[in-house]
Design an enzyme around this catalytic site. Sequence first.
Site, mmCIF file in Angstrom:
data_model
loop_
_atom_site.group_PDB
_atom_site.id
_atom_site.type_symbol
_atom_site.label_atom_id
_atom_site.label_comp_id
_atom_site.label_asym_id
_atom_site.label_seq_id
_atom_site.Cartn_x
_atom_site.Cartn_y
_atom_site.Cartn_z
ATOM 1 N N HIS A 18 -38.808 -7.819 58.413
ATOM 2 C CA HIS A 18 -39.188 -9.469 58.912
ATOM 3 C C HIS A 18 -40.188 -10.163 57.411
ATOM 4 C CE1 HIS A 18 -39.516 -10.418 62.786
ATOM 5 N NE2 HIS A 18 -39.556 -9.954 62.570
ATOM 6 N N ASP A 67 -36.594 -11.734 72.326
ATOM 7 C CA ASP A 67 -36.995 -12.965 71.736
ATOM 8 C C ASP A 67 -36.340 -13.548 71.488
ATOM 9 O OD1 ASP A 67 -37.835 -11.276 69.449
ATOM 10 O OD2 ASP A 67 -38.913 -12.415 69.272
#
Length: 711
Positions: free
Chosen positions: A411, A91
Amino acid sequence: MRRHARRHDYTKSAPVQVVSGGEDAPSLKITMLGAGQEVGRSCCVIEHRGKKVVCDAGLHPAYPGMGSLPFIDELDWSTVDAILITHFHVDHAAALPYVMEKVYMTHATKAIYGLTMMDTVRINDQNADAAGRLYDEADVQASWQSTIAVDYHQDIVISGGLRFTPYHAGHVLGASMFLIEIAGLKILYTGDYSREEDRHLVIAEIPPVKPDVMICESTFGVHTLPDRKDKEEQFTTLVSNIVKRGGRCLMPIPSFGNGQELALLLDEFWDQHPELQSVPVYFASGLFQRGMRVYKTYVHTMNANIRARFARRDNPFDFKYVKWLKDRRRLEEHKGPCVVMASAQFMSFGLSRELLEDWAADAKNGVIVTGYSIEGTMARTLLGEPDHIDSLKGGTIPRRLTVKEISFGAHVDYAQNSKFIQEIGAQHVVLVHGEASQMARLRAALRDTYATRGQEINIHTPKNCEPLTLTFRAERTVKAIGSLAASRPVHGAPVKGLLVSKDFSYTLLDPKDLRDFTGLSTSTIEQKMSIPIGVDWSVVRWHLEGMYGEVEEGTDEEGRPSLTVDSTVAELRWSSNTSNDMIADSALAVLLGIDASPATVKHPSAKGNGSSPSSDEFDDLRLFLEAHFGEVTAPNRTVEDGDEDELLVMDVDVDGTKARVDLISMKVESESDELRSRVEAVIEMAMTTITPLSRLFMGSELGQVKAENGG
């Protein structure tokens, strides 16, 4: 490779403008071509002062074919100065072969990018539907070869006023955040980053320079993740519970990233629990196996723990219990419990999807989702614990296996993200790479946090293809260097030097330092003009003093006179610059008009020099006056000493009323104002008629009638 236009599936909104400077202040434009209020196909365009930088170019894992691309037809890619890729995930980097421009990424990212993209092409080639194929191996190879690899903390200058520096971002091996500087404006683009040190990666760095704008991921929004130790304990407990009940544990993972982290964790856990050592643990990815060579090569970019183990010749990536599943038939032959880490991460295709469909109906089995699941993927669907799942072969399959989520996605959660944003201290924060609802909650939470401290923060959440314009106060800083910086100047005191502008920055230096600091040098243009002339120096000087008031007889650097006059030629020399050229032009005009000027005749030094004005002009002027007034006396060209006032004058007599015309000054004297005005008008008309055009531009006294008479 052929490029195709794409049909847009978005509604264009009016661009957002945030103004904080004057009307002429330079603006920064940020346009998300992907990852604007969504997760997937990251692509951010940054424009400022004619420079254009693109950060990341990924695909959306939930969409097939052309629909997975960013909105690339919104940009003329030939105008892009640089594409910066933060890391190798699909992505963030998988659209590169489609756009291929000037691409920069870290060495580790480039190494893994080549492996992952080739594997992606091979998987697509196995798909019977080639209509959605975006590129082939040749395109991937071409994009890989054209990519420029850079080091962390390396200052990369792209072009005038555009530079960037990569910093560690955590997240995955080779991941970086970029501090971009365009014409002095600093933008920090984080990409995906982690502020929690895991088993092999360092945490994201805080750049030493405060940026003006921070473009920041917001994947987890306001969620706060468990402590890492608690998270690892929950994970290993889940795995051991599944295998102890005789089930098979499936973990969908990316081939690079948290796959290596989980392999380190499971290998250590199995080593500490002998009762589990009979249960095989597999990573079912040839790409995972090939990528381990890259991990061993770039140990120097990992954390201190990994570097220390390598220094002791203890390779942590030589797993004792975690093995490579080269052939799936080994799973079919093995009837007992096992643990399998398989790709793809989102279970939309690949071995992870095949094993899910094979194991879904058995309640003893379990799936542990270990990374962030993008909306629209099978991984996200499973988290809803549906009763049935769709099969790639058609139809549905009952879902009885357990589904749990423990994120090792590397993350930042809310606590880590908000703290990092505060430590960076940017004037503007642009949230990207997050679902719209999560992003909105994060923005509100950040504003509340700053409000409780009495501080303000500008937070923006642009949609895809909705330009965000930020305008900054234009401030120019000039740095004094060289001998000008040898001593500290007194506040308020003027500083004189040469101002040098380069790449939107300004420096002030002494002209003698120009070559040392800029590589430039100065030169002087010497001009020389020779003019035919029929008078001596005293007459020339008299005319020049009449123009300038004072004349100094000077010499140039070589001792030559600036102006020399012999019997026939006047030679003028000067060093060319704006002011000198202007003065030289006016002096040349005076010199060109000397011979033709009636005033020259009156000067004592001009007597006997053979120069006298043309009598034709006086005769023509007399004819004009006689035609209007009748009797006009002829001018006296020579007079006795003491009678100089009678030199070059004409008398006009109209019925006893007289007017005298001085041919040197062209002034008219008369007791009758009416007669004087009429004579002046006739002289102006006459001189306009009889004077040659060339004389009008030589400074001749005869060409200045209107000015002399106050017209």
